[in-house]
Design an enzyme around this catalytic site. Structure first.
Site, PDB file in Angstrom:
ATOM      1  N   ILE A   1       1.909 -11.611   3.862  1.00  0.00           N
ATOM      2  CA  ILE A   1       0.811 -12.072   4.419  1.00  0.00           C
ATOM      3  C   ILE A   1       0.628 -13.623   3.842  1.00  0.00           C
ATOM      4  O   ILE A   1       0.382 -14.200   4.702  1.00  0.00           O
ATOM      5  CB  ILE A   1      -0.423 -11.340   3.653  1.00  0.00           C
ATOM      6  CG1 ILE A   1      -0.522  -9.816   4.282  1.00  0.00           C
ATOM      7  CG2 ILE A   1      -1.767 -11.933   3.928  1.00  0.00           C
ATOM      8  CD1 ILE A   1      -1.515  -8.975   3.801  1.00  0.00           C
TER       9      ILE A   1
ATOM     10  N   HIS B   1       2.133   2.082   8.634  1.00  0.00           N
ATOM     11  CA  HIS B   1       1.010   1.378   9.245  1.00  0.00           C
ATOM     12  C   HIS B   1       1.295  -0.119   9.926  1.00  0.00           C
ATOM     13  O   HIS B   1       0.620  -0.673  10.403  1.00  0.00           O
ATOM     14  CB  HIS B   1      -0.144   1.275   8.498  1.00  0.00           C
ATOM     15  CG  HIS B   1      -0.287   0.467   7.179  1.00  0.00           C
ATOM     16  ND1 HIS B   1       0.529   1.187   6.182  1.00  0.00           N
ATOM     17  CD2 HIS B   1      -0.484  -0.763   7.029  1.00  0.00           C
ATOM     18  CE1 HIS B   1       0.356   0.003   5.011  1.00  0.00           C
ATOM     19  NE2 HIS B   1      -0.033  -1.066   5.579  1.00  0.00           N
TER      20      HIS B   1
ATOM     21  N   SER C   1       0.832  -1.040   0.114  1.00  0.00           N
ATOM     22  CA  SER C   1      -0.063   0.135  -0.006  1.00  0.00           C
ATOM     23  C   SER C   1       0.702   1.158  -0.133  1.00  0.00           C
ATOM     24  O   SER C   1       0.572   2.286  -0.578  1.00  0.00           O
ATOM     25  CB  SER C   1      -0.922  -0.166   1.253  1.00  0.00           C
ATOM     26  OG  SER C   1      -1.711  -1.158   1.172  1.00  0.00           O
TER      27      SER C   1
ATOM     28  N   HIS D   1       2.043   1.856  -3.229  1.00  0.00           N
ATOM     29  CA  HIS D   1       1.126   2.426  -4.139  1.00  0.00           C
ATOM     30  C   HIS D   1       0.484   3.919  -3.866  1.00  0.00           C
ATOM     31  O   HIS D   1      -0.106   4.688  -4.452  1.00  0.00           O
ATOM     32  CB  HIS D   1      -0.482   1.513  -4.176  1.00  0.00           C
ATOM     33  CG  HIS D   1      -0.260   0.288  -4.843  1.00  0.00           C
ATOM     34  ND1 HIS D   1      -0.970  -0.696  -4.218  1.00  0.00           N
ATOM     35  CD2 HIS D   1       0.435   0.152  -5.856  1.00  0.00           C
ATOM     36  CE1 HIS D   1      -0.708  -1.738  -5.102  1.00  0.00           C
ATOM     37  NE2 HIS D   1       0.059  -1.452  -6.102  1.00  0.00           N
TER      38      HIS D   1
ATOM     39  N   ARG E   1      11.173 -16.389  -2.884  1.00  0.00           N
ATOM     40  CA  ARG E   1      10.014 -16.561  -1.968  1.00  0.00           C
ATOM     41  C   ARG E   1       9.547 -17.891  -1.952  1.00  0.00           C
ATOM     42  O   ARG E   1       9.034 -18.346  -0.881  1.00  0.00           O
ATOM     43  CB  ARG E   1       8.715 -15.641  -2.705  1.00  0.00           C
ATOM     44  CG  ARG E   1       9.099 -14.046  -2.720  1.00  0.00           C
ATOM     45  CD  ARG E   1       7.864 -13.267  -3.023  1.00  0.00           C
ATOM     46  NE  ARG E   1       7.922 -12.067  -3.008  1.00  0.00           N
ATOM     47  CZ  ARG E   1       6.983 -11.179  -2.580  1.00  0.00           C
ATOM     48  NH1 ARG E   1       5.910 -11.446  -3.026  1.00  0.00           N
ATOM     49  NH2 ARG E   1       7.278  -9.805  -2.663  1.00  0.00           N
TER      50      ARG E   1
END
Lengths: 404, 404, 404, 404
Positions: D217, D95, D68, D71, D242
């Site tokens: 996540i 955040h 985010s 973005h 990953r």
């Protein structure tokens, strides 16, 4: 005995791969790939006979015609049936059946000749992983009367004590004919019941429940939502006759989607307006047109909303996942009726539910081929077949009579 | 303003250990340990004033008297109050309150003067572990209007926008007085609602629900069970008048337990008979006499049954755990009303529920001391206090009038 | 074949009323009412034979001795057995069984001779209301191998494909003997699994799980809680040896309750201290002494706590309902193993779980009568019987060796 | 204090309709419609000051960079930011924050200066319908630190006692730097936790859990699935690095989807093969590419499967509803972290979980603008910002070092 028999040509499409079992039994897992040029006719079949301790023979007294039946009658451009489900031919169709017990196997204790029963048509294996978890509707080896086993559009039907659910309680409150009609509605009503209350876990009393599509399953959903404490039941259907039936079954509001369109508004707008912006708590897609209704649903989800997919929409439908995420909504898929008959019957016996208005026409068994054609028009909600010697009751739905 | 005020002597019992906070605030966590010789009287209290942005002042229009209130009036042999709950004195009691908004703080948007509201009286901290999980009723630091904060037995009451639930929808369907009465019933009804549908997870439509104890919470449970699709609601109470109310609220059968005893039978026997041996699916113990009813419950559990403890039975009650194990039954404890007001109001606004018959008497606020004495007799189901200038409606319950 | 056979005298107590079926089949629903003077011996029984399409014959390789078995050996003052459960005599006991498939019926596809399997011993009817809902453990007509059907304490055992759960995955990770031992532990472990995860609905990862009673079911509960994400597992048992086993199986803390008493403290105090006052989220009473542990549990419930009753405490136990209500706690009763075998096996096959330390002694089948006497001392946790020609592995539990 | 500050031009697009509140506060509900030409820089902001009783000032010690955030840095062809979420400018982003308490308001009791805490950044209203039901993540009036309130990419951050979750337990098991890193991972890990265990209701131990997309996540989902008893965790990601991280976090198998494609197979085929045709019990779509993975998911659903949507896929994705219906599968949408911090912290404190390998790079705050550019490359899994005076630990992931 006299029976409706479907015959068709075994003509596997070029690219179709069949399992050895399909080839040996000539029983396809997906009828659209092999069965061509179906013919429905009134024929003769041997009377069923008790062959196991828990067998029961039932005289059919009411048999519903379902969209699936129509899809075994209608064909595509190449002449193949439209039903993408297991099919064996020749077949006696009919999977929404109620009737009268006429004979019982030696181990049967709970039923006697003369008892009215509704018949669960899914025969599960009791052995696969799903059955061992009690998820019988998802049995990996199930057979299904009216699809790959002979069903109820005949004078008699073979089943077992376990699958014959007693209607005695319903009979105490309804007349004989209504009892069998309700019995034959148990199957579609159970699809709604199991989806709403078992799979989706129900809703809090006081909720807003919305139903898209007011065919038999949608109508049963409406009545069940009302019965289970929805504060508001809002229905949508493109046919005015079905909207009226929705109101009769308990919808507080039933919107004719054609009228909404003419008025330049949408189901989602109406839903948001009717709920002061809160949206719907449980939404049931009982339409067969997911591509039309899903975007509407996604625009009117309440926080924590549940969406239940009961209709049969072929292929894929666009889904705006973020709508579900932003509202912490969930979605539930379900097919199957096992688990719903007993509570649906209990609710009728208790006078809490009356699904009988769903039946809008009754035809004699002998004229099933006509009836199936009529059902293909989708104008009637639920046509049931009754024994030839029973004069059908005059259809009581004034609204239906008035329909063009 | 005029208010009912309880005063009592701060007289901690010899062995009682109090926290520094209890000592400083003279607010006991267990009233029975410190408050002696309670006196109820009509007195004067300063008018409440808006002190925070989201504050609201409500003019009390209906305030229910609860068993808890009686326990702040009645005393034991040593003169101590009977309520084993948080209590601060002097206190304006009253935690079942509805009224009319008369003033709003500057940040309040959803309410305006004149709006009818029901008041949630539990003030939670929004900070403890329970609140952070949304389990507000179990807040570790809660204060409770009518117990350790001033409540509704006064002309006015202070609360917040968040705790004042709008009754506008109810008012569209009921007259003004009934609207406030229903509003003041939201608290006990919510205890039933939250217990049944949130904590215990509800029941499948078509189930048998049984309620032991037909006081206000039991009666609300009956009406909610009926509303949410129980096929059969069976109630038990020792008072014939309450059995009749149970029927009025929706019980299919209400057994007078005294009569059963005379007839030499038991609640469990009747339950098993009425369910053909299946037993009850959801049993609500809303009695305050667990020692009498639990053995009955345990003898009539359906497979997978749920038992909900809502009544207040002091001390311990014998439990036959094996009965729960053999039937895969579960038991749920619950106290609290937060989470129930909105759906209870929505169900009334939608015409699905009408709890107003639970109110059997209305008294002017000025005579609360008499009313509390009457409530102590437990003959009335629910007495509500109304403003002195409102002539109480004549009680409409014929059955009540006829009671000895 | 050689088999352990229990014989006893059919001597119904004076007041006992038996059903016609009990009388005809000499199979009591409650053994304590009819069976007297039980005798255990090594005898001969006919070899089992395939009699149905889905039958399977299993060579017993490990059979656990359960407390229930001991209760068919021990008697009261009048010589009656202690097991209040269904019993038919003469009987081959043994309901915790694993072995090797030796023969299969013609319809069996998933198993072949040589395959190692664990045997589910509860034979349900697939017909009653409970079975139709998938609640097989609560079948109204169940038979139970080792109780009213011959069980596994014999060379061979008859069962069906559906009840024989493959251990091939376990065998890939464990040696042959351990595979069978784990297989024979599936039954008690499944009682824990079904109770914790199916009936009680599990717990959030990060929770505190507490187990009272560290017999086989309690130990399995500990290991499963650890495996499923409990942040803290706290166990209580009066025997130091079992406390050590609890730690071996995954308990973070295991309190010797005798030591606690000596130290003047209680389990509840420790629990509250260990959780900084929050209490336990899931509490499993796997003791057979509910009267001792329940008050402790009730004093240390977290908000929203679940309590699971798995132990067998006869009669009634005092329950302080208000403790459950104040904390919004719930309680779950469960008995039964169906539904647990597959996940318990999968967890072993995946290397996530190892219950084998629960087995603390292995005896040859021929010496079962000695073993049952030893099991009666309750000092061993789990004794398993193995074929006579298998030299038992030396018990690897050092702590056990060291025990008096 | 020093802080990263984003500035941008308020330039509402032509067709965008803004609410009066958006206009007045210059705080858009959808940033993509108004904010153009964003500039990130290291600037100065006033030190935060305690303004309410429960306020807390936290010194930032680790702040994660999220997609985010990227973005809010990247723009479309017209120069508008890409984040379709609430945004106010100028803004201190951040955040995913952990730090050290430096000052507390007078009512704060549970925290003291020096305490390490993780910060919940969603500030809910406690007043709307969602908050009253405890569904704080769906608050209708929420503000969000790092989006429309200043966040953590600064020396200090203001929050409240309620939102500051103590990391003392983590600190007992991990070193100081790791403690803060884990603290700053709580936000993405909580998105996984709340989705999996609260919204989707978890899974039975022994299940197969599958994760598509191994960003932070997805990786947290893998570790949590392993921790909560999955028998098999299968991951899919297009990046080999990953995939290796997925294995490090607990995946039993991690498939490189590029390799699968080269090999001419599909994720669905692998899943079915790995589960012997049973399919996955819980599938988590943590990719941002639903259009690629959903068809795979739908082809490998177990009976009763759950699908959880956690990734952010813009627009609509084709959904084959019938796949869900045939398998009685359900799907869950979720966004939000409230409810996950406490258990994630507890699991770390207990040594059951270690998410720290998710952090693959640490940058000083002053160089955030570089770091955000690097994060835009998506090659790193999780970059965290640390105070300028802390020399970042050398990144320990060998696999990362080796990546091109």
């Amino acid at each position: 005995m006299r029976a409706i028999v479907i015959e068709a040509d075994w003509a596997p499409r070029a690219k179709t791969e069949l399992t050895p079992d399909e080839l040996e039994r000539r029983s396809a897992l997906d009828g659209t790939q092999v069965w061509r040029h179906p013919r429905w006719s009134l024929g003769q079949r041997p009377d069923p006979a008790i062959a196991a301790e828990d067998h029961i023979i039932v005289r059919s007294r009411a048999v519903g015609i379902c969209g699936s039946d129509v899809h075994m009658y209608e064909t595509d451009a190449d002449g193949y049936v439209l039903l993408p489900y297991k099919m064996r031919m020749p077949l006696v169709p009919g999977h929404e059946v109620a009737g009268e017990v006429v004979e019982t196997g030696p181990a049967v204790r709970s039923l006697r000749p003369g008892d009215p029963v509704a018949v669960e048509t899914l025969e599960y294996c009791d052995r696969c992983a799903a059955c061992r978890r009690g998820l019988f509707n998802q049995c990996a080896n199930a057979h299904d009367r009216g699809f790959d086993l002979d069903g109820g559009m005949a004078e008699y039907l073979l089943t077992t004590e376990r699958h014959a659910r007693p209607l005695a309680g319903v009979r105490e409150r309804f007349d004989e004919q209504a009892t069998y009609e309700i019995g034959a509605l148990c199957e579609p009503a159970s699809v709604a019941f199991v989806g709403m209350f078992v799979q989706a876990g129900g809703f809090l009393p006081g909720s807003t429940v919305t139903v898209f599509g007011c065919g038999p399953i949608g109508l049963a959903s409406i009545a069940l939502a009302r019965c289970a404490g929805a504060a508001r039941v809002i229905a949508f259907d493109p046919q005015p006759v079905r909207c009226q039936l929705a109101r009769d079954l308990g919808a507080d509001i039933a919107y004719d989607t054609g009228e909404l369109e003419t008025a330049g508004t949408t189901p989602a707008s109406r839903l948001l307006e009717d709920t002061r912006g809160a949206g719907a708590d449980l939404v049931i897609d009982a339409s067969n047109a997911g591509q039309l209704v899903r975007a509407q649903i996604e625009s009117a989800l309440a926080v924590g909303a549940k969406v239940l997919y009961l209709g049969v929409t072929p292929g894929s439908v666009p889904m705006r996942t973020m709508a579900y995420q932003a509202r912490a909504a969930s979605a539930f898929g379900m097919l199957g009726h096992l688990g719903g008959f007993d509570p649906v019957i209990a609710l009728h016996a208790a006078g809490r539910l009356d699904l009988s208005p769903i039946v809008t026409a009754r035809w004699p068994l002998a004229e099933a081929a006509c009836a199936i054609r009529l059902a293909g028009d989708r104008a009637n909600t639920k046509i049931q077949l009754v024994p030839d010697d029973r004069v059908p009751r005059v259809t009581p739905n004034a609204i239906w009579e008035a329909a063009p």
